[in-house]
Design a protein around this motif. Sequence first.
Motif, PDB file in Angstrom:
ATOM      1  N   ASP A 121      53.649 -66.037 -40.488  1.00  6.87           N
ATOM      2  CA  ASP A 121      55.069 -66.184 -40.826  1.00  6.87           C
ATOM      3  C   ASP A 121      55.688 -64.820 -41.096  1.00  6.87           C
ATOM      4  N   GLU A 122      56.818 -64.811 -41.800  1.00  5.33           N
ATOM      5  CA  GLU A 122      57.562 -63.570 -42.026  1.00  5.33           C
ATOM      6  C   GLU A 122      56.819 -62.581 -42.912  1.00  5.33           C
ATOM      7  N   SER A 123      55.730 -63.009 -43.557  1.00  5.51           N
ATOM      8  CA  SER A 123      54.960 -62.090 -44.395  1.00  5.51           C
ATOM      9  C   SER A 123      54.057 -61.184 -43.575  1.00  5.51           C
ATOM     10  N   ASN A 124      53.830 -61.517 -42.299  1.00  7.42           N
ATOM     11  CA  ASN A 124      52.998 -60.677 -41.448  1.00  7.42           C
ATOM     12  C   ASN A 124      53.766 -59.415 -41.064  1.00  7.42           C
ATOM     13  N   LEU A 125      53.088 -58.266 -41.101  1.00  9.16           N
ATOM     14  CA  LEU A 125      53.757 -56.999 -40.806  1.00  9.16           C
ATOM     15  C   LEU A 125      54.265 -56.913 -39.373  1.00  9.16           C
ATOM     16  N   ILE A 126      53.682 -57.672 -38.454  1.00  6.60           N
ATOM     17  CA  ILE A 126      54.189 -57.689 -37.080  1.00  6.60           C
ATOM     18  C   ILE A 126      55.610 -58.250 -37.055  1.00  6.60           C
ATOM     19  N   ILE A 127      55.808 -59.380 -37.727  1.00 10.62           N
ATOM     20  CA  ILE A 127      57.138 -59.995 -37.773  1.00 10.62           C
ATOM     21  C   ILE A 127      58.113 -59.087 -38.520  1.00 10.62           C
ATOM     22  N   LYS A 128      57.647 -58.476 -39.612  1.00  7.22           N
ATOM     23  CA  LYS A 128      58.511 -57.559 -40.358  1.00  7.22           C
ATOM     24  C   LYS A 128      58.933 -56.376 -39.487  1.00  7.22           C
ATOM     25  N   ALA A 129      58.021 -55.881 -38.676  1.00  5.28           N
ATOM     26  CA  ALA A 129      58.334 -54.745 -37.807  1.00  5.28           C
ATOM     27  C   ALA A 129      59.373 -55.116 -36.761  1.00  5.28           C
ATOM     28  N   LEU A 130      59.249 -56.291 -36.169  1.00  4.27           N
ATOM     29  CA  LEU A 130      60.217 -56.733 -35.158  1.00  4.27           C
ATOM     30  C   LEU A 130      61.593 -56.938 -35.780  1.00  4.27           C
ATOM     31  N   GLU A 131      61.626 -57.497 -36.982  1.00  5.26           N
ATOM     32  CA  GLU A 131      62.907 -57.663 -37.687  1.00  5.26           C
ATOM     33  C   GLU A 131      63.521 -56.304 -37.987  1.00  5.26           C
ATOM     34  N   LEU A 144      58.516 -61.949 -23.924  1.00  2.67           N
ATOM     35  CA  LEU A 144      59.893 -62.250 -24.320  1.00  2.67           C
ATOM     36  C   LEU A 144      60.057 -63.738 -24.586  1.00  2.67           C
ATOM     37  N   SER A 145      60.713 -64.071 -25.678  1.00  2.00           N
ATOM     38  CA  SER A 145      60.957 -65.470 -26.027  1.00  2.00           C
ATOM     39  C   SER A 145      62.333 -65.885 -25.535  1.00  2.00           C
ATOM     40  N   PRO A 146      62.467 -67.122 -25.046  1.00  2.00           N
ATOM     41  CA  PRO A 146      63.807 -67.595 -24.681  1.00  2.00           C
ATOM     42  C   PRO A 146      64.696 -67.769 -25.904  1.00  2.00           C
ATOM     43  N   SER A 147      64.077 -67.834 -27.085  1.00  2.00           N
ATOM     44  CA  SER A 147      64.840 -67.998 -28.320  1.00  2.00           C
ATOM     45  C   SER A 147      65.513 -66.699 -28.708  1.00  2.00           C
ATOM     46  N   LYS A 148      66.715 -66.776 -29.219  1.00  2.00           N
ATOM     47  CA  LYS A 148      67.423 -65.611 -29.727  1.00  2.00           C
ATOM     48  C   LYS A 148      67.430 -65.598 -31.253  1.00  2.00           C
ATOM     49  N   SER A 149      66.557 -66.405 -31.859  1.00  2.00           N
ATOM     50  CA  SER A 149      66.627 -66.526 -33.310  1.00  2.00           C
ATOM     51  C   SER A 149      65.284 -66.470 -34.016  1.00  2.00           C
ATOM     52  N   LYS A 150      64.158 -66.516 -33.288  1.00  2.00           N
ATOM     53  CA  LYS A 150      62.873 -66.614 -33.982  1.00  2.00           C
ATOM     54  C   LYS A 150      61.748 -66.018 -33.145  1.00  2.00           C
ATOM     55  N   ASP A 151      60.874 -65.264 -33.825  1.00  2.00           N
ATOM     56  CA  ASP A 151      59.621 -64.819 -33.224  1.00  2.00           C
ATOM     57  C   ASP A 151      58.546 -65.859 -33.511  1.00  2.00           C
ATOM     58  N   ARG A 152      57.567 -65.954 -32.615  1.00  2.00           N
ATOM     59  CA  ARG A 152      56.458 -66.884 -32.825  1.00  2.00           C
ATOM     60  C   ARG A 152      55.147 -66.126 -32.690  1.00  2.00           C
ATOM     61  N   LEU A 153      54.318 -66.164 -33.746  1.00  2.00           N
ATOM     62  CA  LEU A 153      53.061 -65.415 -33.793  1.00  2.00           C
ATOM     63  C   LEU A 153      51.882 -66.363 -33.891  1.00  2.00           C
ATOM     64  N   SER A 154      50.860 -66.107 -33.082  1.00  2.00           N
ATOM     65  CA  SER A 154      49.595 -66.842 -33.181  1.00  2.00           C
ATOM     66  C   SER A 154      48.468 -65.822 -33.252  1.00  2.00           C
ATOM     67  N   THR A 155      47.294 -66.259 -33.701  1.00  2.00           N
ATOM     68  CA  THR A 155      46.167 -65.353 -33.837  1.00  2.00           C
ATOM     69  C   THR A 155      44.865 -66.113 -33.659  1.00  2.00           C
ATOM     70  N   ASN A 156      43.788 -65.370 -33.381  1.00  2.00           N
ATOM     71  CA  ASN A 156      42.476 -65.985 -33.185  1.00  2.00           C
ATOM     72  C   ASN A 156      41.703 -66.149 -34.487  1.00  2.00           C
ATOM     73  N   VAL A 157      42.218 -65.622 -35.598  1.00  2.00           N
ATOM     74  CA  VAL A 157      41.503 -65.660 -36.873  1.00  2.00           C
ATOM     75  C   VAL A 157      42.257 -66.537 -37.865  1.00  2.00           C
ATOM     76  N   ALA A 158      41.604 -67.580 -38.332  1.00  2.00           N
ATOM     77  CA  ALA A 158      42.207 -68.465 -39.319  1.00  2.00           C
ATOM     78  C   ALA A 158      42.447 -67.701 -40.614  1.00  2.00           C
ATOM     79  N   GLY A 159      43.563 -67.991 -41.259  1.00  2.00           N
ATOM     80  CA  GLY A 159      43.865 -67.373 -42.541  1.00  2.00           C
ATOM     81  C   GLY A 159      44.790 -66.183 -42.453  1.00  2.00           C
ATOM     82  N   VAL A 160      44.924 -65.579 -41.283  1.00  2.00           N
ATOM     83  CA  VAL A 160      45.881 -64.476 -41.120  1.00  2.00           C
ATOM     84  C   VAL A 160      47.287 -65.077 -41.081  1.00  2.00           C
TER      85      VAL A 160
END
Length: 407
Positions: A154-164, A135-151
């Motif tokens: 931002d909002e183009s990732n399907l994970i963020i789209k799913a949460l929205e 859970l993020s303390p923010s009520k306005s933004k998700d934050r995504l990190s990954t172990n693979v460069a180039g993935v």
Amino acid sequence: MACSAHLLSQSLYQSHRSSPASSSHLRFQSRPSGAACPAARSSSSARGRRSLSVRVAASAEDGTRQVELTYDAQAKFNQLADQIDQDIGITRLNLFSPCKINVFLRITGKRPDGFHDLASLFHVVSLGDTIKFSLSPSKSKDRLSTNVAGVPVDESNLIIKALELYRKKTGTDKHFWIHLDKKVPTGAGLGGGSSNAATALWAANQFSGGIASEKDLQEWSGEIGSDIPFFFSRGAAYCTGRGEIVEDIPDLLPINLPMVLIKPPQACSTAEVYKRLRLDQTSQADPLALLKEITQNGISQDVCINDLEPPAFEVLRSLKKLKKRIIASNRGDYSAVFMSGSGSTIVGIGSPDPPAFVYDDDDYKDVFVSEACFLTREENEWYREPISSNAAFSKEDLPSEVAPVVD
């Protein structure tokens, strides 16, 4: 090595769990007494919590008893953590995000909306990513990190789209910190991104107390990707339409049937593959007849038809050569060799081991290789990773830049 049937437990506090070896041990001796030992009485009441146990050994020689108290601090911590979750709700969650293969894939026509109609047997397999949600303390933004460069993160990732999408459908305002530990290669025809989106929807619903049904999640997910609804099946499904019409097929294939996934470093663009597809040259096999044959007799080379193979082999000619070499080197290990989705993964059913040339030939030194087995899930539970699941990235699978690829 074939996949083990043992499954890892999904835990909110995996980093804090430990083996019984970490418990504290206390030993003392006492004289026989007509009254019960106070410690033994407290142990009896705590036995259900598994935080305190007692063992008594009597000695006939000197009339003493040996009493051993074992206090499991980790069990006590887990009990308190579970109580906190009950009181304030989930604050973090780790989930397995498995990929899929298409055992057969028929393209049956083109739709007025520009998409193609398909009929395919999808099945979840044991290769997958791990996604950590907090859970993020923010009520306005998700934050995504990954172990693979180039993935994209931002909002183009399907994970963020799913949460929205989940917030839009339910009116909840929870936002998350997410870390994606990626093992499924991109541009592979394995639906890794679609699985990530489905897993994110499942996670968001858990954080919100399960206010949406699995059917709700399945229906909503089709708005952001055609393959996503499949992952809300039990793991095996006959999919039609764009892929969003999902019919569960229970107990279709043995989950201990091994396979190997082999992907060259080059990806296949789904758009390019469909652009080269010629409907008048696709198979005429009845998809329902293929499904019936698999149900009755299992997987064979004849039923593993993929109408996207010819156009994919035009896009990536080395992929056709790879499939031919695997078939030519087969000594009875594989009952079927075929491409998954729009490529570029070749699947060998029947053995977890790749043919020797994959290791010996310099032309294939950078391929991705993973053993896998079929995977299913129970209702109201998410997929769990088999203990022996094993994947190996080549150096080419960790690019500094990756062109967007639809999987």
